[in-house]
Design a protein around this motif. Structure first.
Motif, PDB file in Angstrom:
ATOM      1  N   GLY A  42      52.386  50.685  26.500  1.00  0.00           N
ATOM      2  CA  GLY A  42      51.515  50.615  25.327  1.00  0.00           C
ATOM      3  C   GLY A  42      50.580  51.816  25.273  1.00  0.00           C
ATOM      4  O   GLY A  42      49.864  52.086  26.237  1.00  0.00           O
ATOM      5  N   ALA A  43      50.577  52.525  24.138  1.00  0.00           N
ATOM      6  CA  ALA A  43      49.799  53.763  24.017  1.00  0.00           C
ATOM      7  C   ALA A  43      48.600  53.600  23.102  1.00  0.00           C
ATOM      8  O   ALA A  43      48.237  54.503  22.355  1.00  0.00           O
ATOM      9  CB  ALA A  43      50.688  54.903  23.522  1.00  0.00           C
ATOM     10  N   GLY A  44      47.977  52.415  23.142  1.00  0.00           N
ATOM     11  CA  GLY A  44      46.753  52.198  22.381  1.00  0.00           C
ATOM     12  C   GLY A  44      45.558  52.794  23.098  1.00  0.00           C
ATOM     13  O   GLY A  44      45.706  53.546  24.072  1.00  0.00           O
TER      14      GLY A  44
ATOM     15  N   GLU B 284      55.925  52.256  19.017  1.00  0.00           N
ATOM     16  CA  GLU B 284      55.637  52.482  17.598  1.00  0.00           C
ATOM     17  C   GLU B 284      54.475  53.423  17.340  1.00  0.00           C
ATOM     18  O   GLU B 284      54.615  54.420  16.636  1.00  0.00           O
ATOM     19  CB  GLU B 284      55.350  51.130  16.925  1.00  0.00           C
ATOM     20  CG  GLU B 284      55.164  51.191  15.432  1.00  0.00           C
ATOM     21  CD  GLU B 284      54.988  49.807  14.829  1.00  0.00           C
ATOM     22  OE1 GLU B 284      55.092  49.695  13.588  1.00  0.00           O
ATOM     23  OE2 GLU B 284      54.742  48.843  15.582  1.00  0.00           O
ATOM     24  N   TYR B 285      53.278  53.125  17.882  1.00  0.00           N
ATOM     25  CA  TYR B 285      52.061  53.818  17.497  1.00  0.00           C
ATOM     26  C   TYR B 285      51.395  54.520  18.675  1.00  0.00           C
ATOM     27  O   TYR B 285      50.907  53.851  19.577  1.00  0.00           O
ATOM     28  CB  TYR B 285      51.021  52.826  16.958  1.00  0.00           C
ATOM     29  CG  TYR B 285      51.340  52.124  15.673  1.00  0.00           C
ATOM     30  CD1 TYR B 285      51.790  52.809  14.553  1.00  0.00           C
ATOM     31  CD2 TYR B 285      51.134  50.745  15.558  1.00  0.00           C
ATOM     32  CE1 TYR B 285      52.043  52.150  13.368  1.00  0.00           C
ATOM     33  CE2 TYR B 285      51.373  50.078  14.368  1.00  0.00           C
ATOM     34  CZ  TYR B 285      51.835  50.784  13.274  1.00  0.00           C
ATOM     35  OH  TYR B 285      52.063  50.136  12.093  1.00  0.00           O
ATOM     36  N   TYR B 286      51.334  55.839  18.671  1.00  0.00           N
ATOM     37  CA  TYR B 286      50.434  56.511  19.603  1.00  0.00           C
ATOM     38  C   TYR B 286      49.012  56.307  19.092  1.00  0.00           C
ATOM     39  O   TYR B 286      48.703  56.622  17.945  1.00  0.00           O
ATOM     40  CB  TYR B 286      50.759  58.005  19.696  1.00  0.00           C
ATOM     41  CG  TYR B 286      52.047  58.282  20.428  1.00  0.00           C
ATOM     42  CD1 TYR B 286      52.094  58.227  21.821  1.00  0.00           C
ATOM     43  CD2 TYR B 286      53.226  58.557  19.738  1.00  0.00           C
ATOM     44  CE1 TYR B 286      53.282  58.446  22.513  1.00  0.00           C
ATOM     45  CE2 TYR B 286      54.419  58.770  20.414  1.00  0.00           C
ATOM     46  CZ  TYR B 286      54.439  58.716  21.798  1.00  0.00           C
ATOM     47  OH  TYR B 286      55.619  58.924  22.471  1.00  0.00           O
ATOM     48  N   GLY B 287      48.165  55.760  19.959  1.00  0.00           N
ATOM     49  CA  GLY B 287      46.824  55.392  19.505  1.00  0.00           C
ATOM     50  C   GLY B 287      46.717  53.918  19.176  1.00  0.00           C
ATOM     51  O   GLY B 287      45.629  53.421  18.915  1.00  0.00           O
ATOM     52  N   GLY B 288      47.850  53.228  19.174  1.00  0.00           N
ATOM     53  CA  GLY B 288      47.839  51.788  18.957  1.00  0.00           C
ATOM     54  C   GLY B 288      47.394  51.373  17.575  1.00  0.00           C
ATOM     55  O   GLY B 288      47.295  52.180  16.638  1.00  0.00           O
TER      56      GLY B 288
ATOM     57  N   LEU C 122      44.816  62.512  14.501  1.00  0.00           N
ATOM     58  CA  LEU C 122      44.349  61.881  15.740  1.00  0.00           C
ATOM     59  C   LEU C 122      45.490  61.383  16.609  1.00  0.00           C
ATOM     60  O   LEU C 122      45.494  61.573  17.827  1.00  0.00           O
ATOM     61  CB  LEU C 122      43.396  60.731  15.410  1.00  0.00           C
ATOM     62  CG  LEU C 122      42.022  61.145  14.868  1.00  0.00           C
ATOM     63  CD1 LEU C 122      41.257  59.931  14.386  1.00  0.00           C
ATOM     64  CD2 LEU C 122      41.227  61.877  15.930  1.00  0.00           C
ATOM     65  N   THR C 123      46.486  60.746  15.992  1.00  0.00           N
ATOM     66  CA  THR C 123      47.601  60.212  16.779  1.00  0.00           C
ATOM     67  C   THR C 123      48.451  61.334  17.359  1.00  0.00           C
ATOM     68  O   THR C 123      48.933  61.232  18.483  1.00  0.00           O
ATOM     69  CB  THR C 123      48.476  59.276  15.930  1.00  0.00           C
ATOM     70  OG1 THR C 123      48.896  59.965  14.739  1.00  0.00           O
ATOM     71  CG2 THR C 123      47.709  58.032  15.523  1.00  0.00           C
ATOM     72  N   GLY C 124      48.627  62.411  16.604  1.00  0.00           N
ATOM     73  CA  GLY C 124      49.375  63.552  17.119  1.00  0.00           C
ATOM     74  C   GLY C 124      48.663  64.183  18.300  1.00  0.00           C
ATOM     75  O   GLY C 124      49.293  64.610  19.283  1.00  0.00           O
TER      76      GLY C 124
END
Length: 466
Positions: free
Chosen positions: A12-14, A37-41, A95-97
């Protein structure tokens, strides 16, 4: 099937997971971050960041009219919602990138896919293209976060949306019903109300923001009325039917069924931990009745080499708490002495006015056996607040009467989320009223409100009567 070995996997990358991965890599631990799915959660993609972006836009939009008090006027106020959404999405993308770059530049590896435990030392990762990778690990940090709770009676889809859907609407609706008067619902409600949407809040409990300080509830109830929300407390949404222009919602309120026509129904009744479909049973990881994974102060589960952090590990379900726990787990795995020893964790509700709390509430402090002294200072008595024409709210300091140790702080008002940092540091360091009341605060600033509230608790306030 591909296979690989690594010392520690972070699933998990939250805000908990990516922080843990970065810290592990900094400490020289061979680390793999797995994300489906989401980098940064949820926080960076469909939660904290996009919601705060839209909150900023809606406040700025409303402020155009409010600036007439300064002698500043503007004609033909408009909002290009498509451009607003484009800007918000751009902020999220940046931000996620940046997170993926930070993770890899610090030396951690990344693998994209859904992870499922096969045992206490093996994880299967299924990529979107069907590729499977069996990962053998010595340690695992579970950081899978949480998801919105959905009500079976109101299945999400079409004009029934959750908080994620509310952030991605392609139009500013004329009417919206919110099921849930907690912090998520009210934050979204204020966004759309400021943009002209008629908002109805349906809350099952007797007040909005249930569980918050009574003075917070009083102030928020007053503001909702001032801003012409329709609030139905002690109410239950029972059913819906589709109409030509949207939906008709049946709500039980004060012993009667009331039908409300609306364009959108937004369900915001809380979040639940993502503990399902992870294969936790394959590793004998204990999950409690609420779906949370029990952990000790070092973030260990009942399985010594498996850790859990963030929303998965229980309350408070807040991004900054997850980040803190991620660093604790990383330090422990790296062989350092570390544990979750925080006295308290601040919470912020980005409504208008903002609400921020830290430490014990008044009721909690009394229940713990403290005799209290309380200092409450209104922003209306503060020079900076008056100069900014933003005088709603107050600072409330809760302290033990005998020792004068600060137990809790409540702030309602402009920039409450920024101001609560000083209060958090104070409680963490065991501050007493004099530590705030005798500290020189810059003038004119909003931080003076904390100093004045501490003085008020001692009966020494200067700018309000004691």
């Amino acid at each position: 099937m591909n296979e690989m070995k690594v010392n520690t996997v972070v699933l998990g990358a939250g805000p908990g997971g990516y922080v843990a991965a970065i810290r592990l890599a900094q400490l020289g631990v061979d680390t793999l971050l797995v994300e489906k799915e989401y980098y940064g959660g949820v926080c960076l993609n469909v939660g904290c960041i996009p919601s705060k972006a839209l909150i900023h836009v809606s406040k700025s939009y409303e402020s155009i009219d409010k600036m007439s008090v300064f002698g500043v006027t503007a004609e033909n106020r408009q909002i290009d919602w498509a451009k607003t959404q484009e800007w918000k999405n751009g902020v999220v993308k940046q931000l996620t990138g940046g997170i993926k770059i930070l993770v890899t530049k610090n030396g951690a590896k990344v693998l994209e896919g859904a992870g499922t435990l096969l045992g206490t030392n093996t994880l299967n990762v299924l990529a979107a293209d069907g590729t499977e990778t069996k990962v053998h690990f010595e340690n695992l940090i579970l950081a899978t976060g949480s998801s919105p709770i959905h009500i079976p009676t109101f299945p999400v889809g079409g004009r029934i949306i959750d908080s994620t859907g509310a952030l991605d609407l392609t139009e500013v609706p004329k009417h919206m019903v919110l099921i849930g008067g907690g912090y998520i619902g009210l934050e979204l409600g204020f966004v759309y109300r400021k943009l002209g949407t008629e908002v109805v809040v349906v809350e099952m409990m007797d007040t909005v923001l249930p569980g918050f300080d009574k003075d917070v509830v009083k102030a928020m109830t007053r503001k909702l009325k001032k801003d012409k929300f329709k609030v139905m407390t002690g109410a239950k949404a029972k059913s819906y039917r589709e109409t030509e222009n949207g939906l008709a919602i049946t709500v039980e309120h004060k012993g009667k069924d009331v039908e409300i026509e609306t364009e959108y129904l937004c369900v915001t009744v809380g979040r639940r931990p993502n503990s399902r479909n992870l294969g936790l049973e394959n590793a004998s990881v204990s999950v409690n009745d609420h779906g949370f994974v029990d952990v000790d102060k070092q973030m260990r589960t009942n399985v010594p080499n498996i850790y859990a952090i963030g929303d998965l590990a229980g309350q408070p379900m807040l991004a900054h708490h997850a980040s803190y726990q991620g660093e604790v787990a990383a330090e422990v795995i790296a062989g350092h002495h570390a544990e979750d020893s925080a006295k308290t964790c601040p919470a912020v509700v980005f409504t208008d006015p903002e609400v921020a709390t830290v430490g014990m509430s008044e009721d909690e402090a009394r229940a713990a056996g403290h005799e209290l002294t309380i200092g409450q200072f209104p922003f209306a008595a503060l020079g900076k607040a008056k100069a900014s024409a933003d005088t709603e709210g107050f600072v409330k300091i809760i302290a033990d009467k005998k020792s004068e140790e600060i137990l809790g702080v409540v702030i309602v008002g402009h920039n409450a989320g920024d101001l609560i940092g000083e209060a958090t540091l104070g409680i963490e360091m065991g501050a007493f009223l004099d530590d705030l009341s005798l500290t020189i605060h810059p003038h004119p600033t909003l931080t003076e409100s904390l100093m004045e509230a501490a003085k008020k608790a001692k009966g020494q306030a200067i700018h309000v009567l004691n």
